[in-house]
Motif scaffolding. Sequence first.
Motif, PDB file in Angstrom:
ATOM      1  N   LEU A  94       5.110  -3.362  -2.187  1.00  0.00           N
ATOM      2  CA  LEU A  94       5.863  -4.527  -2.675  1.00  0.00           C
ATOM      3  C   LEU A  94       5.293  -5.097  -3.972  1.00  0.00           C
ATOM      4  N   GLU A  95       3.983  -4.933  -4.169  1.00  0.00           N
ATOM      5  CA  GLU A  95       3.376  -5.483  -5.386  1.00  0.00           C
ATOM      6  C   GLU A  95       3.971  -4.860  -6.645  1.00  0.00           C
ATOM      7  N   ASN A  96       4.520  -3.679  -6.491  1.00  0.00           N
ATOM      8  CA  ASN A  96       5.195  -3.052  -7.639  1.00  0.00           C
ATOM      9  C   ASN A  96       6.437  -3.828  -8.049  1.00  0.00           C
ATOM     10  N   TYR A  97       6.887  -4.701  -7.164  1.00  0.00           N
ATOM     11  CA  TYR A  97       8.060  -5.539  -7.456  1.00  0.00           C
ATOM     12  C   TYR A  97       7.663  -7.003  -7.574  1.00  0.00           C
ATOM     13  N   ASN A  98       6.349  -7.208  -7.712  1.00  0.00           N
ATOM     14  CA  ASN A  98       5.833  -8.570  -7.893  1.00  0.00           C
ATOM     15  C   ASN A  98       6.038  -9.423  -6.629  1.00  0.00           C
ATOM     16  N   ILE A  99       5.994  -8.759  -5.472  1.00  0.00           N
ATOM     17  CA  ILE A  99       6.224  -9.465  -4.205  1.00  0.00           C
ATOM     18  C   ILE A  99       5.077  -9.133  -3.250  1.00  0.00           C
ATOM     19  N   ALA A 100       4.716 -10.124  -2.399  1.00  0.00           N
ATOM     20  CA  ALA A 100       3.726  -9.843  -1.351  1.00  0.00           C
ATOM     21  C   ALA A 100       4.070 -10.626  -0.095  1.00  0.00           C
ATOM     22  N   VAL A 101       3.864  -9.974   1.035  1.00  0.00           N
ATOM     23  CA  VAL A 101       4.029 -10.665   2.321  1.00  0.00           C
ATOM     24  C   VAL A 101       2.705 -11.360   2.597  1.00  0.00           C
ATOM     25  N   SER A 102       2.750 -12.682   2.729  1.00  0.00           N
ATOM     26  CA  SER A 102       1.495 -13.412   2.885  1.00  0.00           C
ATOM     27  C   SER A 102       1.127 -13.538   4.362  1.00  0.00           C
ATOM     28  N   ASN A 103       0.026 -14.181   4.574  1.00  0.00           N
ATOM     29  CA  ASN A 103      -0.420 -14.395   5.946  1.00  0.00           C
ATOM     30  C   ASN A 103      -0.247 -15.859   6.338  1.00  0.00           C
ATOM     31  N   LEU A 104       0.679 -16.528   5.680  1.00  0.00           N
ATOM     32  CA  LEU A 104       0.847 -17.967   5.888  1.00  0.00           C
ATOM     33  C   LEU A 104       2.094 -18.269   6.720  1.00  0.00           C
TER      34      LEU A 104
END
Lengths: 496, 254
Positions: A292-302
């Motif tokens: 996902l980081e290749n699309y400037n996105i991240a699944v957080s742990n929040l």
Amino acid sequence: MAKSDNSSKEFKDKRQGVLKLYSVGTSVILVVILIVFNILFESILGKYMSFDFSLSGYNSLQQKTIDYLNSLPEGTNIRIVGLFEKPDSYTGTPNQYIIPLMDSYVKEGKGKISVEYVDPKTYPSIMSQLDPQGVFDLKSDTYVVSDGKKAVSIDPIDCFTYDMDYYNRTGYYMPIANTVEYTFDNAIYRLTSGISHKAYFVTGLRNDNSNHIKKIIGSMGFDTADIQASTSFTVPDDCDILFINGPQTDIPENMITPIKDYLFVRNGKLMISVDYSENNFSEVFTNLNNILENYNIAVSNLLVRENNPNYMLSEDGLASNVTVAGDFAAYTSAKVLRSSMARSIKEVNNPSSSIVTSVVLTTSADATAIDLNSQDSSTGLPATYNVGMFGTFKDNPESSKVLVFGTMSLTSDDYISSFGYNDSNVEFTRGCIRSLVGLSSDNVLQVESKSIDDYKINAEKATSTNATIMTVIFMLVIPFGLVIVAVIVYKLRKNL
Amino acid sequence: MLAIFKREFLSYFRNPVGYIAIALFSFLSGYIFINNFASGAVNLSLEIASLRSFFVVIVPIITMGLLAEDRKRGTEILYYTTPIDLFSVVAGKFLAALLLYGIMFINVFVHMIVTKICGGVVGVGAWGSVVVFFFLAALFISIGIFASAITDSQIISAITAFIIILVIQLLSTIGKLLGNAISAFLSILGVSAESASSFGDKLESAINWLDPFAKTSNFRYGIFSVAPLFFCVSFTIIFLFLSFRILEKKRWAQ
């Protein structure tokens, strides 16, 4: 004298004969006239003189379906076959909502649709007739929709949505909506539309079932299949969209390369839904974020908590409304969607100027986020958190697309079965899928699901005491009272 | 006709028949209703549909004496010797029996009220079942009157009505059995399996066409059709006419 007697007898016999002939003749004429009139009335006017007053019109087709059936080209021949003997009575069974509606399909299909009931136990050849290659997994007691080449099997119990909360509490299925028309329409649509897409669901990540989302995308002309998250994971060549629905664990490392290849080389489409549950709160999703980081996105742990009373749907703020942002608002008629136990979806450092990242779903500005893994689980500062994000490449509409939701309220069986196929969240999900694969909304046949009859009486009044009182009144007092009156009347009048 | 109707209707309450019929209906409908009530869900359309299966018992009770009794007592001569339209006699007796059915049905209306008070649903399907119930009642009462017209014995009249109504109630089963039997028979005779099966199916459909229960089954789901009601009315007229012809024939054969 004798002559007179004879002539009187002859006259009487003759009169008897004439009377008999007259009686028989008029009776036969009346019977024939009425039977012929009935046959004509039924065949000519019968279908026009039938009115559906049922709750939510569940025995009638909606205008969308009628329009769709009218739009089918002449020569279309859809055969709906119930693989069972048509029951004489079907009240209280799923067929109560299906069999009467089938008559409407025949009526509105105007020769394009036929319905029949054939029990494979009596006529075993029906199975090979409908499915010569044996590829459509046809079973007894189900319906088959066939165009002569392909067939879609429909199990009656799949024509309803169920209250999953009730199921989880009691173990019993409680139907809450009838999707018979939806299911049959879309089976016909799949056979006739010519649209052929394939969606794959990644399984093996301890994820929840995806039955309802599969039905929904099935109704949009997609065939669905599962791919196991294994060491030999590959994305099939015919994959039009890949779903990772509700993973409880991160994807294995060996899946990163095949998915990246699918996205970057084959311009693939990826949709991920992951919320915050007791089974995955400690999961970091490193490998998923690697993609996902290749699309400037991240699944957080929040874990997202809503604090704005206008958005909160539960006292603790973990169930809340989320706002649909930007262009995505066009995919639903609702301004806000439901979400619960949402995971924050973050932007990371943009790896490339060619990447466009958009916010899809957001909280209010008063939301906070908690990291349950951190020693310090205190509430963070109020801010707007993203619960859905979209990433793609600039200036290339055909390029890969990634849509990530931090909530399961768009795709989970629990949510969809509870809120039904007409819900705004489901409408939004459809819109997103259409957008990802480039389907026009004209290509989707969307009919409403219908409410079903509920004969339950107030539990406080349906007590055993009340049942006993009514037993005494209705089965003892009234009948035996009348019998006593009958005896009295008989005694009083027997000598009259 | 009004005088006949009034006399026949009141006669139900001047002898035990009317009370027994209502008591029987009340007991049966109460049993079905309470079973539903105890389960926490009351589907009135199902209750009314179930009650239709008791036509076979109740109709012969209330119609067996309508014409047979007059003939046995010799009072039918009054109809023949007075300037009265015999169809009015038949119609008056028919309406009296139908009204008795209406009185019986008050039980179900009470169940409807109880259901409503207890928060249940009296849906359109229930009203559809009520409509069908009365049309079928009319049809079966006319059959009962016909059975009563052909004999002077109440017992024979009741048995005849019972058999006719039973056959009508079993028409779909009879159709199925006959269809299968004919298919099998034709196959034995060397007719191709497809043709034999097709003929069997057509025979079954033809017999099913006569089944008023199958025709009216959709009313309980809220689908109201005119054709099945027209069918019931047509056959009611046929049986009333046949009864009238029997009386008329006797009048002029005196």
